[in-house]
Write a protein that holds these residues in place. Sequence first.
Motif, PDB file in Angstrom:
ATOM      1  N   LEU A  88      48.319 -16.853 -42.734  1.00  0.00           N
ATOM      2  CA  LEU A  88      48.768 -15.551 -42.229  1.00  0.00           C
ATOM      3  C   LEU A  88      49.786 -14.906 -43.154  1.00  0.00           C
ATOM      4  CD1 LEU A  88      49.129 -16.339 -38.414  1.00  0.00           C
ATOM      5  CD2 LEU A  88      47.346 -15.015 -39.531  1.00  0.00           C
TER       6      LEU A  88
ATOM      7  N   GLU B 142      37.957 -13.365 -37.620  1.00  0.00           N
ATOM      8  CA  GLU B 142      37.518 -12.831 -38.909  1.00  0.00           C
ATOM      9  C   GLU B 142      37.521 -13.913 -39.994  1.00  0.00           C
ATOM     10  OE1 GLU B 142      36.280  -9.906 -39.569  1.00  0.00           O
ATOM     11  OE2 GLU B 142      36.506  -9.224 -37.485  1.00  0.00           O
TER      12      GLU B 142
ATOM     13  N   LYS C  22      42.016 -12.213 -33.095  1.00  0.00           N
ATOM     14  CA  LYS C  22      41.165 -11.354 -33.929  1.00  0.00           C
ATOM     15  C   LYS C  22      41.184 -11.826 -35.376  1.00  0.00           C
ATOM     16  CE  LYS C  22      40.419  -6.521 -35.218  1.00  0.00           C
ATOM     17  NZ  LYS C  22      40.914  -5.115 -35.059  1.00  0.00           N
ATOM     18  N   ILE C  23      42.367 -12.138 -35.898  1.00  0.00           N
ATOM     19  CA  ILE C  23      42.472 -12.626 -37.277  1.00  0.00           C
ATOM     20  C   ILE C  23      41.725 -13.950 -37.424  1.00  0.00           C
ATOM     21  CG2 ILE C  23      44.075 -13.485 -39.024  1.00  0.00           C
ATOM     22  CD1 ILE C  23      46.102 -11.490 -38.057  1.00  0.00           C
ATOM     23  N   HIS C  24      41.881 -14.824 -36.444  1.00  0.00           N
ATOM     24  CA  HIS C  24      41.217 -16.126 -36.497  1.00  0.00           C
ATOM     25  C   HIS C  24      39.702 -15.948 -36.501  1.00  0.00           C
ATOM     26  CE1 HIS C  24      40.339 -20.284 -34.618  1.00  0.00           C
ATOM     27  NE2 HIS C  24      40.397 -20.370 -35.940  1.00  0.00           N
TER      28      HIS C  24
ATOM     29  N   TYR D  33      46.111 -10.484 -31.084  1.00  0.00           N
ATOM     30  CA  TYR D  33      46.281 -10.196 -32.508  1.00  0.00           C
ATOM     31  C   TYR D  33      45.846 -11.393 -33.344  1.00  0.00           C
ATOM     32  CZ  TYR D  33      48.663  -9.150 -36.918  1.00  0.00           C
ATOM     33  OH  TYR D  33      48.948  -8.937 -38.249  1.00  0.00           O
ATOM     34  N   TYR D  34      46.355 -12.570 -33.012  1.00  0.00           N
ATOM     35  CA  TYR D  34      46.000 -13.752 -33.773  1.00  0.00           C
ATOM     36  C   TYR D  34      44.548 -14.170 -33.528  1.00  0.00           C
ATOM     37  CZ  TYR D  34      50.896 -14.447 -35.059  1.00  0.00           C
ATOM     38  OH  TYR D  34      52.143 -14.303 -35.583  1.00  0.00           O
TER      39      TYR D  34
END
Length: 455
Positions: A445, A430, A426-428, A423-424
């Motif tokens: 976040l 992007e 993927k955010i990182h 999860y993290y």
Amino acid sequence: MKKVPYRNQFSKILGLPLILFLLFANSLIAQDAPVEAVSEEAVAGGGDAVNGKALFNQNCAACHALNRKMTGPALENVESRLSEDEGLDKQWLYDWIKNSPALIKSGDAYANKIYAEYNQAAMTAFPTLSDGDIDDILAYTAAAPAAAPAAVGGTEVAAGESGSATGVSNEIILGALVLVFSLLVIMLLLVNKTLQRIAQANGIVVEKENAEKRTPIWKAFAQNQFLVLVTAILLLLGSAYYAYGWMMQVGVDQGYAPIQPIHYSHKIHAGDNKIECKYCHSSARVSKTSGIPSLNVCMNCHKSVYEYTGNPEGPSQEDLENGYTNEFYTGEIKKLYKAVGWDEENQKYTGESQPVEWVRVHNLPDFAYFNHSQHVSVAGVECQTCHGPVEEMEIMYQYSPLTMGWCIDCHRETNVKVEGNEYYEKIHAELSKKYGVENLTAAQLGGLECGKCHY
């Protein structure tokens, strides 16, 4: 010139006290001569009591004491007692210690008697102990009571030496300094008096200088309007500054260290004994709050740890000054027993328990949301990050201010661990693609959104 007779009053006043002080200090040093140490080594039945003590502490002390019943029976003079009362030889002890379950299954009468008396809980087998090791342990159980006074005496000597290395106590040194300063004051008074006599004998008149009449400072200040205006502005600004500082401290309890009904030393438990914080505060892993440990958690250890023996070096000078002696800590353990209703003599609960009214140390406002599991389990934040070096705290106190600004600064500076978390990651990815973010922080976040903490 008129001759002034010299009177050696200083030597009369100073000489006798100095002689008495030197004689008294010399007698104290002579009385404090080193005492020969008593050897702890004792041999009983061919065993080495010194080695037996180490083996006993390593293998037996968790369930047995020498002179009192614990999880198992008292072991003082166990070999001679079993020989006289039950007619059992040392071979029986070898068999029992190395494999007690097998001895019970064989139908041995005394083994089954002990098994039934102690709630049918068989003693842990120690097959790795040799016959020589068991001989050493038995030698210690026979010799330990005789060695106890020497150990106590050694502790008292060590505590007594804390005053000074020469054997003279701090009180004597302080008294000597007070005496010296007092004699210096007397000497100065005598010199002043002597000089006045010399001046009078030579016809010298000492006159005090007459001070001219001047305008009082307060009156001169009041007549200067510019100084009055500047002073008034400074006072208003200073008052506003201190009033703002006082109001900003409302609800901030940094340094708050209440006295608890049962003294609990984090320094001993988390520091000396290396007990993990989350062993007692287990709900911090899965819950919003860290929780107050149940007294049953304390009894997991204190069923066997019924007294505090302290460090081998003895208590520090600071602990002695604060009253943190071995007897003090042992008394707090007795308070725990009283609260849970534990009968030391019979090693069982009486059912007569008493509530312990712990005093809360850390307390966030009701409008602020904080989740321990989110920080401890997900973020991997160490307890010391917020609570400070608890392993060094004798009395637990609030280490951090726990203000909103302090939390926001932490969210801005703390990097999120993205390894192993899809999860993290993927955010990182992007954010890195769009904004070139190298390190992902809690603020990026959403850690600065008002609704995260104020719902």
